[in-house]
Design a protein around this motif. Structure first.
Motif, PDB file in Angstrom:
ATOM      1  N   LYS A 529       0.841  -1.191   0.000  1.00 51.78           N
ATOM      2  CA  LYS A 529       0.000   0.000   0.000  1.00 51.78           C
ATOM      3  C   LYS A 529       0.878   1.244   0.000  1.00 51.78           C
ATOM      4  CE  LYS A 529      -3.463   2.403   2.805  1.00 51.78           C
ATOM      5  NZ  LYS A 529      -4.421   2.626   1.719  1.00 51.78           N
ATOM      6  N   GLN A 530       0.487   2.236  -0.829  1.00 49.57           N
ATOM      7  CA  GLN A 530       1.272   3.475  -0.868  1.00 49.57           C
ATOM      8  C   GLN A 530       0.384   4.697  -0.735  1.00 49.57           C
ATOM      9  OE1 GLN A 530       4.307   3.678  -3.902  1.00 49.57           O
ATOM     10  NE2 GLN A 530       4.225   5.897  -3.983  1.00 49.57           N
ATOM     11  N   GLY A 531      -0.585   4.869  -1.607  1.00 49.80           N
ATOM     12  CA  GLY A 531      -1.422   6.064  -1.578  1.00 49.80           C
ATOM     13  C   GLY A 531      -0.701   7.256  -2.194  1.00 49.80           C
ATOM     14  N   PHE A 532      -1.358   8.418  -2.138  1.00 54.42           N
ATOM     15  CA  PHE A 532      -0.765   9.646  -2.677  1.00 54.42           C
ATOM     16  C   PHE A 532       0.317  10.126  -1.722  1.00 54.42           C
ATOM     17  CE2 PHE A 532      -4.781  10.943  -5.177  1.00 54.42           C
ATOM     18  CZ  PHE A 532      -4.250  10.398  -6.341  1.00 54.42           C
ATOM     19  N   VAL A 533       1.571   9.908  -2.079  1.00 54.88           N
ATOM     20  CA  VAL A 533       2.680  10.344  -1.240  1.00 54.88           C
ATOM     21  C   VAL A 533       3.365  11.512  -1.924  1.00 54.88           C
ATOM     22  CG1 VAL A 533       4.857   9.701  -0.150  1.00 54.88           C
ATOM     23  CG2 VAL A 533       3.003   8.018  -0.335  1.00 54.88           C
ATOM     24  N   VAL A 534       3.411  12.645  -1.257  1.00 52.96           N
ATOM     25  CA  VAL A 534       4.027  13.850  -1.802  1.00 52.96           C
ATOM     26  C   VAL A 534       5.338  14.083  -1.052  1.00 52.96           C
ATOM     27  CG1 VAL A 534       3.728  16.318  -2.207  1.00 52.96           C
ATOM     28  CG2 VAL A 534       1.750  14.787  -2.322  1.00 52.96           C
ATOM     29  N   PRO A 535       6.443  14.328  -1.761  1.00 53.95           N
ATOM     30  CA  PRO A 535       7.761  14.441  -1.099  1.00 53.95           C
ATOM     31  C   PRO A 535       7.973  15.772  -0.395  1.00 53.95           C
ATOM     32  CG  PRO A 535       7.994  14.768  -3.461  1.00 53.95           C
ATOM     33  CD  PRO A 535       6.546  14.394  -3.232  1.00 53.95           C
ATOM     34  N   ILE A 536       7.095  16.074   0.551  1.00 54.65           N
ATOM     35  CA  ILE A 536       7.218  17.328   1.300  1.00 54.65           C
ATOM     36  C   ILE A 536       8.549  17.398   2.032  1.00 54.65           C
ATOM     37  CG2 ILE A 536       6.265  18.674   3.217  1.00 54.65           C
ATOM     38  CD1 ILE A 536       4.578  18.874   0.747  1.00 54.65           C
ATOM     39  N   ASP A 537       9.022  16.255   2.555  1.00 52.24           N
ATOM     40  CA  ASP A 537      10.282  16.266   3.293  1.00 52.24           C
ATOM     41  C   ASP A 537      11.426  16.747   2.414  1.00 52.24           C
ATOM     42  OD1 ASP A 537       9.993  13.940   1.752  1.00 52.24           O
ATOM     43  OD2 ASP A 537      11.363  12.789   3.022  1.00 52.24           O
ATOM     44  N   GLN A 538      11.445  16.318   1.142  1.00 56.68           N
ATOM     45  CA  GLN A 538      12.488  16.766   0.217  1.00 56.68           C
ATOM     46  C   GLN A 538      12.294  18.237  -0.151  1.00 56.68           C
ATOM     47  OE1 GLN A 538      12.689  14.182  -3.182  1.00 56.68           O
ATOM     48  NE2 GLN A 538      12.615  12.308  -1.947  1.00 56.68           N
ATOM     49  N   TRP A 539      11.063  18.627  -0.407  1.00 52.40           N
ATOM     50  CA  TRP A 539      10.787  20.008  -0.826  1.00 52.40           C
ATOM     51  C   TRP A 539      11.193  21.017   0.248  1.00 52.40           C
ATOM     52  CZ3 TRP A 539       5.210  19.425  -3.245  1.00 52.40           C
ATOM     53  CH2 TRP A 539       5.314  18.678  -4.420  1.00 52.40           C
ATOM     54  N   LEU A 540      11.021  20.639   1.529  1.00 51.03           N
ATOM     55  CA  LEU A 540      11.386  21.570   2.599  1.00 51.03           C
ATOM     56  C   LEU A 540      12.899  21.773   2.675  1.00 51.03           C
ATOM     57  CD1 LEU A 540       8.901  20.590   5.449  1.00 51.03           C
ATOM     58  CD2 LEU A 540       8.922  22.691   4.095  1.00 51.03           C
ATOM     59  N   ARG A 541      13.661  20.878   2.044  1.00 50.84           N
ATOM     60  CA  ARG A 541      15.117  21.046   1.979  1.00 50.84           C
ATOM     61  C   ARG A 541      15.552  21.698   0.662  1.00 50.84           C
ATOM     62  NH1 ARG A 541      15.115  15.320   3.940  1.00 50.84           N
ATOM     63  NH2 ARG A 541      15.438  15.397   6.200  1.00 50.84           N
ATOM     64  N   THR A 542      14.605  21.832  -0.271  1.00 52.67           N
ATOM     65  CA  THR A 542      14.970  22.354  -1.591  1.00 52.67           C
ATOM     66  C   THR A 542      14.007  23.469  -2.008  1.00 52.67           C
ATOM     67  OG1 THR A 542      13.719  20.517  -2.602  1.00 52.67           O
ATOM     68  CG2 THR A 542      16.098  20.219  -2.326  1.00 52.67           C
ATOM     69  N   ARG A 543      12.974  23.125  -2.765  1.00 53.76           N
ATOM     70  CA  ARG A 543      12.104  24.106  -3.401  1.00 53.76           C
ATOM     71  C   ARG A 543      11.318  24.965  -2.414  1.00 53.76           C
ATOM     72  NH1 ARG A 543      11.166  22.505  -8.894  1.00 53.76           N
ATOM     73  NH2 ARG A 543      12.237  20.549  -9.367  1.00 53.76           N
ATOM     74  N   LEU A 544      10.998  24.401  -1.248  1.00 55.65           N
ATOM     75  CA  LEU A 544      10.202  25.141  -0.268  1.00 55.65           C
ATOM     76  C   LEU A 544      11.045  25.670   0.895  1.00 55.65           C
ATOM     77  CD1 LEU A 544       6.956  22.927  -0.062  1.00 55.65           C
ATOM     78  CD2 LEU A 544       7.283  25.078  -1.298  1.00 55.65           C
ATOM     79  N   LYS A 545      12.337  25.527   0.808  1.00 60.78           N
ATOM     80  CA  LYS A 545      13.200  25.914   1.928  1.00 60.78           C
ATOM     81  C   LYS A 545      13.099  27.411   2.219  1.00 60.78           C
ATOM     82  CE  LYS A 545      18.015  25.864   3.480  1.00 60.78           C
ATOM     83  NZ  LYS A 545      19.411  25.437   3.151  1.00 60.78           N
ATOM     84  N   ASP A 546      13.196  28.238   1.195  1.00 57.75           N
ATOM     85  CA  ASP A 546      13.159  29.689   1.407  1.00 57.75           C
ATOM     86  C   ASP A 546      11.792  30.139   1.921  1.00 57.75           C
ATOM     87  OD1 ASP A 546      15.773  29.839   0.580  1.00 57.75           O
ATOM     88  OD2 ASP A 546      15.282  30.498  -1.464  1.00 57.75           O
ATOM     89  N   TRP A 547      10.738  29.557   1.370  1.00 59.00           N
ATOM     90  CA  TRP A 547       9.369  29.886   1.836  1.00 59.00           C
ATOM     91  C   TRP A 547       9.221  29.540   3.317  1.00 59.00           C
ATOM     92  CZ3 TRP A 547       5.942  25.806   3.220  1.00 59.00           C
ATOM     93  CH2 TRP A 547       4.668  26.231   3.583  1.00 59.00           C
ATOM     94  N   ALA A 548       9.672  28.339   3.695  1.00 53.25           N
ATOM     95  CA  ALA A 548       9.556  27.914   5.095  1.00 53.25           C
ATOM     96  C   ALA A 548      10.389  28.812   6.005  1.00 53.25           C
ATOM     97  CB  ALA A 548      10.006  26.454   5.234  1.00 53.25           C
ATOM     98  N   ALA A 549      11.598  29.146   5.573  1.00 51.86           N
ATOM     99  CA  ALA A 549      12.466  29.991   6.400  1.00 51.86           C
ATOM    100  C   ALA A 549      11.865  31.378   6.599  1.00 51.86           C
ATOM    101  CB  ALA A 549      13.846  30.104   5.742  1.00 51.86           C
TER     102      ALA A 549
END
Length: 610
Positions: A529-549
């Motif tokens: 079983k997997q379901g819709f898994v979104v790589p939020i953990d990776q994004w917070l270290r890359t694409r979303l890092k500046d937004w989160a900071a």
């Protein structure tokens, strides 16, 4: 009022109406599915003009109820809304026990000046309300209530915030706002000259598990008939419909049954991911090929999902943790190009034992027969001896007071992280363990620990997380989502099954899986079983890092939210280091911060919240 209704236009783009008298006003936006003529227009008055209804959802057994009420009733059209209204006239507040479907509705009695409202058993459809100066305001979303009463304070409910941070969702009756409440799943509401009151008319905690001496073949026949009937009822539509297909057991079974029931080629819809570690579209494609559906797939990249962020914050008008809302929104956006109704497979995990948590609870049951002091001692030793993070979490769960506390810990997104709420707020509020314990204490039947865990999920996580996501993601694109596995006849039958029919060995959803094998090859269905898994953990270290900071360093936000900025910054740095994945709690806090930044809400006085 019309302005408030306009905010819900995507939930009902096909028609708009309003009705009012000297003390009451009702407005409605309609997504026309059954009886698309003017005979289904709302607000709808009863034939004697005494009652007025506004209603969201579908009553799937409306034809049978119409026959029961009788042909001599002065029917005007063929909508389920008219049947709902007639059922209330015939049976009063007990009409809800006769409805098979998803619904949130309110009926105003013009003669005695009273309002009756109800939400369906599982909470597929939402109902928010606020009482102010002797008046009751209600709507499908909080934003419409604020439009009705702009002076209503936009102050956060700190108890709701704690639930959001610990569990990832806000359980009824709470909402993110102090002055707005949410009607619980399976609840009905009364408002008259005696005031406001609500009560449960249905609860998963009132249905006992029963011993079954029937052979498995007989149980499979019963399950097959119930699933077929639930699917058939949800295929009644005056507009085109399709199926959401993930490739998992639940949606694949629903699609297979729909294919057999349909006289035409069924349209199916799947979202895939460019990142292979998250992509399940090939499994869905295999099911679609076997069934011969007209299959539609959209492959998304990270930028595609991130581009949904503005839409997400526009449609989800409370902070929402579950990142699978992004692919869900993309799926319904895809489906809306072809159909107005999408049938899915939600609910099978909670009813038939699909989550791995349930196997963990079963494995821990003998452990909890040991004295607490011994368990705490052994668990402490285990934490010192093991280095794998998942095993350390398991030993922490094993040291909890009892199974309820352990399950609350398993279901928590806060786990063993330091508290991110201010200490004063933490002392004034309760956590997920207390929520689960209070709910379990109110259950009227005795349940095994595993069944208790499943019922707690049904009462809290399912309606306020998964079905909230389903409703908002689909309504964002004017699509009606239907869930046959949440048919209450099927669900109650499933709840009564013994645990061995749900979890057997390492197999989850045992009996439902055996039924799926009747419709689809094992090699298609037998996969993790997997379901819709979104790589939020990776994004917070890359694409979303500046937004989160930018959020975490905004002192103005922390002046309005009772969050510990230093703790959150430390968690953010821990996540960036890669030493531990802390994204669930971090993401939940970021959702609250971003929402408060956009909506200007917080712990401020009324004069600042208008």
């Amino acid at each position: 009022m019309q302005g408030a209704a306009a905010l819900l236009a995507r939930r009902g783009p096909d028609d708009a109406g309003w009705w009012g008298d000297e003390c009451t006003g009702l407005a409605h936006r309609r997504l026309s599915i059954l009886d698309t003529t003017a005979a289904g227009h709302q607000p709808m008055l009863s034939h004697d003009q005494r009652y007025v209804v506004v209603y969201n959802g579908e009553i799937y057994n409306f034809a049978a109820l119409r026959d029961e009420i009788g042909a001599d009733w002065p029917w005007c059209g063929h909508s389920d809304t008219e049947v709902l209204l007639a059922a209330y006239q015939r049976w009063g507040a007990d009409c809800v026990h006769r409805f098979q479907g998803m619904f949130a509705f309110a009926i105003w009695d013009r003669q005695v000046k009273s309002l009756f409202a109800a939400r369906d058993r599982f909470g597929v459809k939402p109902f928010y309300y606020a009482e102010r100066n002797g008046a009751l305001l209600f709507a499908s979303r909080p934003r419409a209530i604020f439009a009705l009463q702009p002076r209503l304070a936009r102050i956060i409910d700190v108890q709701a915030l704690r639930f959001q941070l610990e569990g990832g969702y806000i359980p009824a009756p709470y909402s993110f706002y102090r002055d707005i409440r949410k009607l619980g799943a399976g609840c009905r509401l009364f408002f008259d000259n005696r005031g406001l009151r609500s009560e449960h008319y249905w609860s998963p905690g009132s249905i006992a598990t029963l011993p079954h001496e029937k052979p498995e073949t007989k149980l499979l026949e019963e399950l097959d008939a119930l699933v077929v009937e639930a699917v058939r009822a949800r295929m009644v539509s005056d507009v085109p419909l399709g199926v959401a297909l993930s490739g998992g057991i639940d949606s694949s079974l629903v699609a297979a049954v729909m294919t057999r029931q349909s006289g035409a080629v069924l349209k199916s819809f799947t979202i895939g991911f460019a990142e292979t570690g998250f992509d399940e579209s090939s499994h869905a494609a295999a099911v679609a090929k076997f069934l011969g559906t007209d299959h539609h797939v959209e492959i998304l990249r990270a930028d595609d999902l991130l581009s949904l962020l503005p839409e997400f914050f526009r449609e989800f008008d409370e902070p929402f943790f579950d990142s699978s809302a992004f692919p869900a929104m993309a799926l319904y956006r895809l489906a809306r190009r072809h159909v107005s109704v999408v049938v899915g497979g939600d609910g099978g995990d909670e009813i038939f034992g699909g989550y791995h948590y349930y196997r963990i609870v079963r494995a821990l049951m003998p452990w909890y027969r040991l004295p607490l002091a011994l368990r705490v001692s052994l668990s402490g030793l285990g934490r010192r001896l093991v280095s794998h993070h998942s095993m350390r979490l398991l030993t922490t769960a094993a040291a909890c007071q009892d199974i309820v506390a352990a399950f609350a810990f398993m279901r928590s997104i806060a786990k063993d992280f330091p508290a991110v709420l201010d200490m004063d707020i933490d002392r004034q509020t309760i956590g997920m363990e207390a929520l689960f314990r209070n709910a379990a204490g109110a259950f009227s039947v005795r349940l095994s620990p595993v069944e208790l865990a499943m019922r707690l999920d049904m009462q809290h996580v399912l309606p306020e997380d998964y079905l909230q996501k389903l409703d908002l993601s689909s309504m964002a694109y004017s699509v009606e989502a239907r869930e046959p596995l949440l048919d209450h006849h099927l669900a109650e039958w499933g709840m009564k099954l013994p645990l061995a029919c749900k979890i057997r060995g390492r197999s989850n959803k045992y009996l439902l899986r055996q039924l799926a094998y009747r419709y689809l090859p094992r090699e298609i269905l037998d996969r993790p079983k997997q379901g819709f898994v979104v790589p939020i953990d990776q994004w917070l270290r890359t694409r979303l890092k500046d937004w989160a900071a930018s959020l975490l360093h905004d002192r103005n936000l922390f002046a309005r939210l009772p969050l510990n900025q230093r703790v959150l910054l430390d968690l953010f740095e821990l996540h960036q280091s890669g030493k531990r994945n802390v994204h669930p709690l971090l993401w939940s806090a970021l959702m609250a911060l971003e929402y408060c930044r956009r909506e200007q809400v917080g712990e401020v006085g009324d004069e600042d919240c208008h």
